[in-house]
Design a protein around this motif. Structure first.
Motif, PDB file in Angstrom:
ATOM      1  N   ALA A  18       0.679  -1.030  -0.103  1.00 51.44           N
ATOM      2  CA  ALA A  18       0.023   0.093   0.079  1.00 51.44           C
ATOM      3  C   ALA A  18       0.967   1.226  -0.012  1.00 51.44           C
ATOM      4  O   ALA A  18       0.564   2.198  -0.855  1.00 51.44           O
ATOM      5  CB  ALA A  18      -0.982   0.002   1.118  1.00 51.44           C
ATOM      6  N   GLU A  19       2.075   1.140   0.793  1.00 48.78           N
ATOM      7  CA  GLU A  19       2.883   2.347   0.660  1.00 48.78           C
ATOM      8  C   GLU A  19       3.615   2.371  -0.343  1.00 48.78           C
ATOM      9  O   GLU A  19       3.846   3.515  -0.838  1.00 48.78           O
ATOM     10  CB  GLU A  19       3.697   2.276   2.269  1.00 48.78           C
ATOM     11  N   ASP A  21       2.537   1.693  -3.596  1.00 50.03           N
ATOM     12  CA  ASP A  21       1.641   2.132  -4.229  1.00 50.03           C
ATOM     13  C   ASP A  21       1.404   3.575  -4.235  1.00 50.03           C
ATOM     14  O   ASP A  21       1.306   4.319  -5.270  1.00 50.03           O
ATOM     15  CB  ASP A  21       0.305   1.501  -4.336  1.00 50.03           C
ATOM     16  N   LYS A  22       1.425   4.081  -2.987  1.00 53.54           N
ATOM     17  CA  LYS A  22       1.349   5.575  -2.606  1.00 53.54           C
ATOM     18  C   LYS A  22       2.399   6.277  -3.252  1.00 53.54           C
ATOM     19  O   LYS A  22       2.288   7.327  -3.710  1.00 53.54           O
ATOM     20  CB  LYS A  22       1.034   5.722  -1.178  1.00 53.54           C
ATOM     21  N   THR A  23       3.625   5.786  -2.865  1.00 55.38           N
ATOM     22  CA  THR A  23       4.872   6.359  -3.308  1.00 55.38           C
ATOM     23  C   THR A  23       4.947   6.585  -4.808  1.00 55.38           C
ATOM     24  O   THR A  23       5.082   7.664  -5.402  1.00 55.38           O
ATOM     25  CB  THR A  23       6.027   5.569  -2.686  1.00 55.38           C
ATOM     26  N   ASN A  25       2.401   6.497  -6.980  1.00 57.51           N
ATOM     27  CA  ASN A  25       1.355   7.329  -7.637  1.00 57.51           C
ATOM     28  C   ASN A  25       1.840   8.740  -7.521  1.00 57.51           C
ATOM     29  O   ASN A  25       1.609   9.738  -8.407  1.00 57.51           O
ATOM     30  CB  ASN A  25       0.011   6.914  -7.154  1.00 57.51           C
ATOM     31  N   GLY A  26       2.594   9.132  -6.370  1.00 57.78           N
ATOM     32  CA  GLY A  26       2.801  10.184  -5.819  1.00 57.78           C
ATOM     33  C   GLY A  26       4.103  10.606  -6.964  1.00 57.78           C
ATOM     34  O   GLY A  26       4.146  11.854  -7.495  1.00 57.78           O
TER      35      GLY A  26
END
Length: 73
Positions: A18-19, A21-23, A25-26
């Motif tokens: 999850a982290e 994917d967040k990174t 996408n950012g």
């Protein structure tokens, strides 16, 4: 010289997907919109320097094109 490992490759903590994917996408967001802003900046600088439009018009064009780009992307 080289070591031969027969055990698992991943020996550390488990991956936090999850982290990750967040990174990712950012990073994509920053790359996409940052590239757009730099291209628009170069275009507006060319309009301001090489035409008779002037500084105020090029700044206004920069703001309008960035707003339009953020809306369309």
């Amino acid at each position: 010289m080289s070591e031969h490992h027969s055990g698992p490759v991943e020996v550390g903590a488990s991956m936090d997907y999850a982290e990750h994917d967040k990174t990712y996408n950012g990073f994509l967001f920053a790359a996409k919109y940052g590239t757009m802003a730099v291209v628009i900046l170069m275009l507006c600088m060319a309009v301001g320097f090489f035409t008779t439009a002037g500084f105020v018009f090029s700044v206004l064009l920069f703001v309008v094109l960035n707003a339009l780009g953020f809306y369309l992307l």
